[in-house]
Design a protein around this motif. Structure first.
Motif, PDB file in Angstrom:
ATOM      1  N   PHE A   8       0.865  -1.177   0.000  1.00 25.43           N
ATOM      2  CA  PHE A   8       0.000   0.000   0.000  1.00 25.43           C
ATOM      3  C   PHE A   8       0.900   1.225   0.000  1.00 25.43           C
ATOM      4  CE2 PHE A   8      -2.840  -3.078   2.109  1.00 25.43           C
ATOM      5  CZ  PHE A   8      -4.005  -2.892   1.386  1.00 25.43           C
ATOM      6  N   MET A   9       0.623   2.161  -0.895  1.00 25.93           N
ATOM      7  CA  MET A   9       1.425   3.380  -0.942  1.00 25.93           C
ATOM      8  C   MET A   9       0.544   4.609  -0.773  1.00 25.93           C
ATOM      9  SD  MET A   9       4.233   4.824  -3.661  1.00 25.93           S
ATOM     10  CE  MET A   9       5.505   3.704  -3.074  1.00 25.93           C
ATOM     11  N   GLY A  13       2.793  13.498  -0.324  1.00 24.54           N
ATOM     12  CA  GLY A  13       4.043  13.511   0.422  1.00 24.54           C
ATOM     13  C   GLY A  13       4.860  12.240   0.272  1.00 24.54           C
ATOM     14  N   THR A  14       4.337  11.263  -0.470  1.00 28.29           N
ATOM     15  CA  THR A  14       5.044   9.996  -0.660  1.00 28.29           C
ATOM     16  C   THR A  14       5.272   9.746  -2.149  1.00 28.29           C
ATOM     17  OG1 THR A  14       4.058   9.107   1.362  1.00 28.29           O
ATOM     18  CG2 THR A  14       5.032   7.521  -0.152  1.00 28.29           C
ATOM     19  N   THR A  48      11.005  10.014  -7.197  1.00 26.14           N
ATOM     20  CA  THR A  48      11.653   8.934  -7.956  1.00 26.14           C
ATOM     21  C   THR A  48      11.894   7.692  -7.107  1.00 26.14           C
ATOM     22  OG1 THR A  48      13.837   9.906  -7.555  1.00 26.14           O
ATOM     23  CG2 THR A  48      12.732  10.488  -9.616  1.00 26.14           C
ATOM     24  N   VAL A  49      12.163   7.858  -5.831  1.00 22.78           N
ATOM     25  CA  VAL A  49      12.371   6.688  -4.958  1.00 22.78           C
ATOM     26  C   VAL A  49      11.065   5.901  -4.824  1.00 22.78           C
ATOM     27  CG1 VAL A  49      12.985   5.914  -2.635  1.00 22.78           C
ATOM     28  CG2 VAL A  49      14.305   7.736  -3.729  1.00 22.78           C
ATOM     29  N   ALA A  50       9.951   6.591  -4.669  1.00 18.32           N
ATOM     30  CA  ALA A  50       8.649   5.921  -4.592  1.00 18.32           C
ATOM     31  C   ALA A  50       8.372   5.142  -5.884  1.00 18.32           C
ATOM     32  CB  ALA A  50       7.547   6.927  -4.315  1.00 18.32           C
ATOM     33  N   SER A 125       4.633   5.422   3.605  1.00 18.19           N
ATOM     34  CA  SER A 125       4.094   6.762   3.737  1.00 18.19           C
ATOM     35  C   SER A 125       5.206   7.692   4.212  1.00 18.19           C
ATOM     36  CB  SER A 125       2.960   6.762   4.777  1.00 18.19           C
ATOM     37  OG  SER A 125       2.490   8.061   5.001  1.00 18.19           O
ATOM     38  N   GLN A 126       4.954   8.991   4.096  1.00 16.17           N
ATOM     39  CA  GLN A 126       5.938   9.957   4.550  1.00 16.17           C
ATOM     40  C   GLN A 126       5.957  10.075   6.058  1.00 16.17           C
ATOM     41  OE1 GLN A 126       2.889  10.782   3.775  1.00 16.17           O
ATOM     42  NE2 GLN A 126       2.284  12.646   4.798  1.00 16.17           N
ATOM     43  N   GLY A 127       4.959   9.548   6.732  1.00 13.89           N
ATOM     44  CA  GLY A 127       4.910   9.760   8.176  1.00 13.89           C
ATOM     45  C   GLY A 127       4.040   8.781   8.898  1.00 13.89           C
TER      46      GLY A 127
END
Length: 130
Positions: A8-9, A13-14, A48-50, A125-127
Motif C-alpha cells: 500500500f502506498m 508527500g510519498t 523517484t524513490v517511490a 508513507s511519509q509519516g
C-alpha cells in the motif's frame, strides 16, 4: 489459498511532493516526465524513490494499491495524467482519514476474488501509519 504480498502506498508527500492533492484545481497537465501542474499553475513532482519502490514491487510479483485520504476524482486524474495509474492494481482513495478501513476493503476483496491471503501487508508513507 495462495499467499501474496501487497504494498500500500500513500500518495500525498510519498508518491509526489504535494501534501494535499484534493486542493488542486483540475484539469491537470503533464509538464515533464516527473511533473504536472494544475489549472492555476501549481506544480507537483513525483518522487523517484517511490517510483523505484513500486517498480521493484511489481517486478517481484507484489500486488500494489494506493492508500490515500483524498478526493478520488482529482487524485485518480493526477495518477492518470502522470501515467502512474498503471503501477497500481487497486486504488484505495477516499475522502476520510480511516486508511485502515480502506486497506481492509482491499484485503477482503483480494481474498474473495483471487482467493489470496495477505499475511503481512506493507505500507509506505511519509509519516504516520494508518
Amino acid at each position: 489459498m495462495d499467499q501474496c504480498i501487497i504494498l500500500f502506498m500513500d500518495l500525498d508527500g510519498t508518491l509526489w511532493d504535494h501534501d494535499d492533492t484534493s486542493v488542486l484545481n483540475p484539469p491537470f497537465k503533464r509538464v515533464s516526465e516527473l511533473e504536472f501542474t494544475d489549472s492555476l499553475g501549481e506544480k507537483v513532482r513525483l518522487n523517484t524513490v517511490a517510483l523505484e519502490i513500486l517498480r521493484y514491487a511489481l517486478s517481484h510479483g507484489f500486488i500494489t494499491s494506493t492508500l490515500s485520504w483524498n478526493m478520488p476524482e482529482k487524485t485518480l486524474e493526477a495518477l492518470k495524467v502522470m501515467e502512474v495509474d498503471k503501477l497500481f492494481h487497486y486504488n484505495a482513495i477516499e475522502y476520510h482519514p480511516d486508511k485502515a478501513s480502506m486497506a481492509l476493503k482491499i484485503l477482503r476483496s483480494l481474498r474473495r476474488k483471487a482467493g489470496a491471503w495477505v499475511e503481512h501487508p506493507l505500507y509506505t508513507s511519509q509519516g504516520n501509519a494508518p
